[in-house]
Design a protein around this motif. Structure first.
Motif, PDB file in Angstrom:
ATOM      1  N   GLN A 153      38.269  42.406  49.746  1.00 27.03           N
ATOM      2  CA  GLN A 153      38.130  41.112  49.724  1.00 27.03           C
ATOM      3  C   GLN A 153      40.098  40.662  49.123  1.00 27.03           C
ATOM      4  O   GLN A 153      40.416  39.744  49.765  1.00 27.03           O
ATOM      5  N   ILE A 154      40.468  41.673  48.921  1.00 31.98           N
ATOM      6  CA  ILE A 154      42.332  41.196  48.189  1.00 31.98           C
ATOM      7  C   ILE A 154      43.058  41.465  49.667  1.00 31.98           C
ATOM      8  O   ILE A 154      43.831  40.990  49.958  1.00 31.98           O
ATOM      9  N   PRO A 211      39.867  46.968  47.064  1.00 35.95           N
ATOM     10  CA  PRO A 211      39.141  46.721  47.411  1.00 35.95           C
ATOM     11  C   PRO A 211      39.246  45.415  48.859  1.00 35.95           C
ATOM     12  O   PRO A 211      40.311  44.953  48.791  1.00 35.95           O
ATOM     13  N   VAL A 241      48.459  36.425  45.476  1.00 37.52           N
ATOM     14  CA  VAL A 241      47.187  35.434  45.487  1.00 37.52           C
ATOM     15  C   VAL A 241      46.544  36.236  44.501  1.00 37.52           C
ATOM     16  O   VAL A 241      44.879  35.348  44.710  1.00 37.52           O
ATOM     17  N   MET A 242      47.015  36.553  43.526  1.00 41.34           N
ATOM     18  CA  MET A 242      46.109  36.732  42.528  1.00 41.34           C
ATOM     19  C   MET A 242      47.150  35.588  40.922  1.00 41.34           C
ATOM     20  O   MET A 242      45.738  36.001  39.996  1.00 41.34           O
ATOM     21  N   PHE A 243      47.657  35.520  40.654  1.00 40.15           N
ATOM     22  CA  PHE A 243      48.861  35.188  39.473  1.00 40.15           C
ATOM     23  C   PHE A 243      48.699  33.009  39.774  1.00 40.15           C
ATOM     24  O   PHE A 243      49.459  33.125  40.661  1.00 40.15           O
ATOM     25  N   ASN A 244      48.284  32.169  38.389  1.00 41.10           N
ATOM     26  CA  ASN A 244      48.810  31.425  38.264  1.00 41.10           C
ATOM     27  C   ASN A 244      49.751  31.319  37.239  1.00 41.10           C
ATOM     28  O   ASN A 244      49.737  31.901  36.173  1.00 41.10           O
ATOM     29  N   HIS A 277      36.115  43.652  32.911  1.00 43.83           N
ATOM     30  CA  HIS A 277      36.666  43.213  34.600  1.00 43.83           C
ATOM     31  C   HIS A 277      38.127  42.999  35.338  1.00 43.83           C
ATOM     32  O   HIS A 277      38.319  41.505  34.707  1.00 43.83           O
ATOM     33  N   VAL A 278      38.912  44.080  34.314  1.00 43.15           N
ATOM     34  CA  VAL A 278      40.585  43.705  34.470  1.00 43.15           C
ATOM     35  C   VAL A 278      41.259  44.512  35.993  1.00 43.15           C
ATOM     36  O   VAL A 278      40.736  45.834  35.887  1.00 43.15           O
ATOM     37  N   VAL A 279      42.239  43.292  36.208  1.00 47.78           N
ATOM     38  CA  VAL A 279      42.279  44.637  38.078  1.00 47.78           C
ATOM     39  C   VAL A 279      43.816  45.639  37.620  1.00 47.78           C
ATOM     40  O   VAL A 279      44.863  45.513  36.297  1.00 47.78           O
ATOM     41  N   LYS A 325      45.231  38.960  32.832  1.00 46.31           N
ATOM     42  CA  LYS A 325      44.623  39.045  34.810  1.00 46.31           C
ATOM     43  C   LYS A 325      44.859  40.536  35.163  1.00 46.31           C
ATOM     44  O   LYS A 325      44.307  40.617  36.578  1.00 46.31           O
ATOM     45  N   ASN A 370      34.835  51.179  41.300  1.00 48.49           N
ATOM     46  CA  ASN A 370      33.975  50.138  41.070  1.00 48.49           C
ATOM     47  C   ASN A 370      35.494  49.235  42.206  1.00 48.49           C
ATOM     48  O   ASN A 370      35.405  47.737  41.334  1.00 48.49           O
ATOM     49  N   GLY A 371      35.856  49.146  42.438  1.00 43.16           N
ATOM     50  CA  GLY A 371      37.236  48.447  43.388  1.00 43.16           C
ATOM     51  C   GLY A 371      38.245  47.696  42.109  1.00 43.16           C
ATOM     52  O   GLY A 371      38.015  46.620  41.962  1.00 43.16           O
ATOM     53  N   LEU A 372      38.198  48.361  40.922  1.00 45.90           N
ATOM     54  CA  LEU A 372      39.331  48.330  40.037  1.00 45.90           C
ATOM     55  C   LEU A 372      41.018  48.404  39.980  1.00 45.90           C
ATOM     56  O   LEU A 372      41.489  47.079  40.087  1.00 45.90           O
ATOM     57  N   ILE A 380      42.258  38.840  51.409  1.00 43.32           N
ATOM     58  CA  ILE A 380      43.905  37.867  51.441  1.00 43.32           C
ATOM     59  C   ILE A 380      44.578  37.583  51.540  1.00 43.32           C
ATOM     60  O   ILE A 380      45.668  37.083  51.512  1.00 43.32           O
TER      61      ILE A 380
END
Lengths: 395, 395
Positions: free
Chosen positions: A251-252, A249, A109-112, A195-197, A163, A224-226, A255
């Motif tokens: 939201q993740i 988080p 769900v995260m990587f392109n 802002h990196v997970v 990412k 912070n939901g990191l 998904i």
């Protein structure tokens, strides 16, 4: 018939370690190569009772279940994590088929293609396999005994815009290292600033040898939901259940649950219900203490033998927990080539090179001490010491 | 924190059916909407005994296992399939976490963005979800009561050059149809002529009502390595085990196993060992006969009530097996809109539209008859009949 496979097949690698294990398992060899827990410690009676309850208590437990996982198990996990300072709702948890699936679903769900992931070097081989199968680019950050080197991390974050940062900060595979609290906090600071997970992989955190616990998980410091945090019951109960979980988080997680629905509908729920009963009826913390004591004793035996090696330049990290010794040999010795000699002598290990993202150090090896009795460790290490000492003469 | 998801997330859909089920499960509603087996038929004693043996016979069964699956289970499956004319070696079998994972792993190793897959219309919703998540293009082939219409199939194969033809030829979800032997053979001929792989999804094949068996599986007619065949124990033992399998050309199975290794290492092996014991100690064929008899009776009750509907233009296919009635209403009735009325009246179904690849017929519905007792089917169908008859007045 000639079959046309997908492009991504080119980026799938078979595990070098698994290939080595296949060879080793064929002979009568003392193996320090795998990463298996000790079978005689499996809590068979408790597992048996738990499955009996899971199967016979309510037919609903045998029906199709929720993709997110059995609610009672997620509640029990939230409670267990809360006691360790990781305070999250059951809704932030997804039950997975082992923590390996957590890494895969997260990647999905995260990587392109072309996304950059920062990792330690060396790091967990099977995570690298997953990342590469999604055609990402994995870049190693310099590390020392306390964790990633922060200056190098910041330089790579700003230059490469990753990412995700993937870490195994507690009793890591393969090195057995533990990140200091300071490094954990600084990693979080940078992740927040840019802002990196962070993906925190923690299969070994419970396997602590010191009286003094490891620093808190990075996830427990995160406000912070990191951080995505994953762990498993494979090392504390039994691997065959294939039950892991990931917390992060909502939201993740939501998904990821959607991805899991298409992947396999839901995780084996008989095993999930069995774990609910096991966590209620069985003192898992006492059991984990037995595992710790047993592994600590085995680690000590291996250390004692490692200390007898007469080979200048040999170094190792004494593990504060987990399942592995990470040994560095003199630079001129190639551990991959030496494996043949070791196997001939009746002992096996895994060369360190496959665990590296880049700049593989060929003079490294990983030794597992959890799956052999103290007597076998002694016998195997005596063979290995001879091979190592002989290697000095051959150089 | 704002998260950047992968592109493929855009192509992931939540199941329309699952979303409907969530609403329905909240109220006191008689539901023909799901696709669940009957819980009271679960062979609890046999499953309990099987898990007891799996857990207590040998600690090795609780350890990490082979990605391909437990060897004894693959051997038992090869033997079971052989009896049904599908002759393959255990090496041609991969054990998966339900047959849903077989669809996913196959897609992962076969499909690139833009690849074309031909399917029936309507077809299994969760397969469509998987295919779409890999950014493929699914194209519907015209079908009649005997299977795909061969002329349309050949036209689409030659024009579109599909990578795969996906079929559920035996007691299909959602339509309950059975392909004739002739169509099975002609599909194979075309696949062979144009070098297209067939994916045969067969979760319901064992649930046969007629004395006369359905025609042999397409895989059993295949001599050229064209067919991948998947099935599951979810409908014949219990769904919660999440054990399916896929059989096919070794070259594809081997690559799928490699993909599975990165995905989740291996399928829950306690459940795999339990199934080995179950297949040895329990008469699963007698048990399947009980399931068939029970479902046949329920199907008859539903049919009886369907026959009472006074609504010109209503048609249905009488299932020869499986779990579903497929009902076509008069053209002017929208089954999605009608669902609100039905739920208000205390009964639920799934509208047929989401099962279509294209040209969705809004006047269709799927009714499940396996998860409600005959008395509940009668009660629910009486409610539904009223809603249907009232709908005629509203048009």
């Amino acid at each position: 018939m000639k079959y046309g496979f997908s492009e991504r097949v080119k980026f799938m690698k078979s595990s070098a370690v698994r290939d080595i294990l296949k060879v080793i398992n064929q002979g009568n060899i003392i193996s320090f190569a795998g990463g298996l827990p000790e079978e005689s410690l499996f809590p068979v009676k408790a597992v048996d009772a738990a499955f009996h309850k899971a199967v016979t208590t309510n037919n609903k437990a045998l029906q199709y279940g929720e993709t997110e996982g059995v609610a009672a198990l997620r509640a029990a996990l939230a409670e267990r994590m809360r006691k360790k300072g990781l305070i999250r709702d059951p809704d932030n948890i997804l039950i997975t088929s082992g923590s390996q699936q957590a890494i895969d679903l997260f990647s999905r769900v995260m990587f392109n293609k072309g996304d950059i992931i920062l990792t330690e070097n060396p790091t967990y081989l099977a995570a690298l396999q997953v990342f590469e199968s999604y055609e990402t680019r994995v870049v190693a950050v310099d590390s020392d005994d306390d964790g990633m080197v922060i200056a190098d991390l910041e330089e790579k974050i700003t230059r490469l815009k990753p990412k995700c940062i993937y870490v195994v900060p507690t009793y890591s595979n393969p090195t057995g290292k533990v990140w200091s609290l300071d490094r954990r906090e600084k990693l979080l600071e940078l992740a927040n600033k840019y802002h990196v997970v962070i993906f925190e992989d923690d299969p070994y955190g419970e396997l602590q040898f010191d009286k003094e616990a490891a620093p808190p998980s990075i996830a427990s410091l995160d406000e912070n939901g990191l951080v995505l945090y994953t762990s498993t019951f494979s090392k504390t109960v039994v691997p065959a259940m294939r039950i892991g979980w990931i917390v992060g988080p909502h939201q993740i997680i939501r998904i990821m649950a959607q991805a899991k629905q298409a992947t396999d509908l839901h995780t084996n729920s008989i095993s999930q219900h069995a774990l609910v009963h096991l966590l209620r009826d069985f003192d898992i913390d006492e059991h984990i203490q037995t595992i710790r004591d047993t592994y600590y004793e085995r680690m000590q035996v291996m250390k004692e033998l490692l200390d007898t090696v007469n080979l200048e330049g040999l170094e190792y990290i004494e593990p504060k927990g987990g399942m592995f010794f990470w040994v560095t040999l003199p630079e001129e010795i190639n551990a991959t080539k030496l494996l043949d000699e070791a196997v001939k002598a009746g002992v096996a290990y895994v060369p360190g090179a496959p665990f590296y993202v880049s700049d593989a150090e060929q003079n490294t090896m990983r030794l597992n001490f959890t799956n052999s009795s103290p007597a076998l460790i002694r016998e195997g290490m005596e063979k290995l010491v001879k091979v190592l000492e002989k290697s000095r003469l051959q150089v």
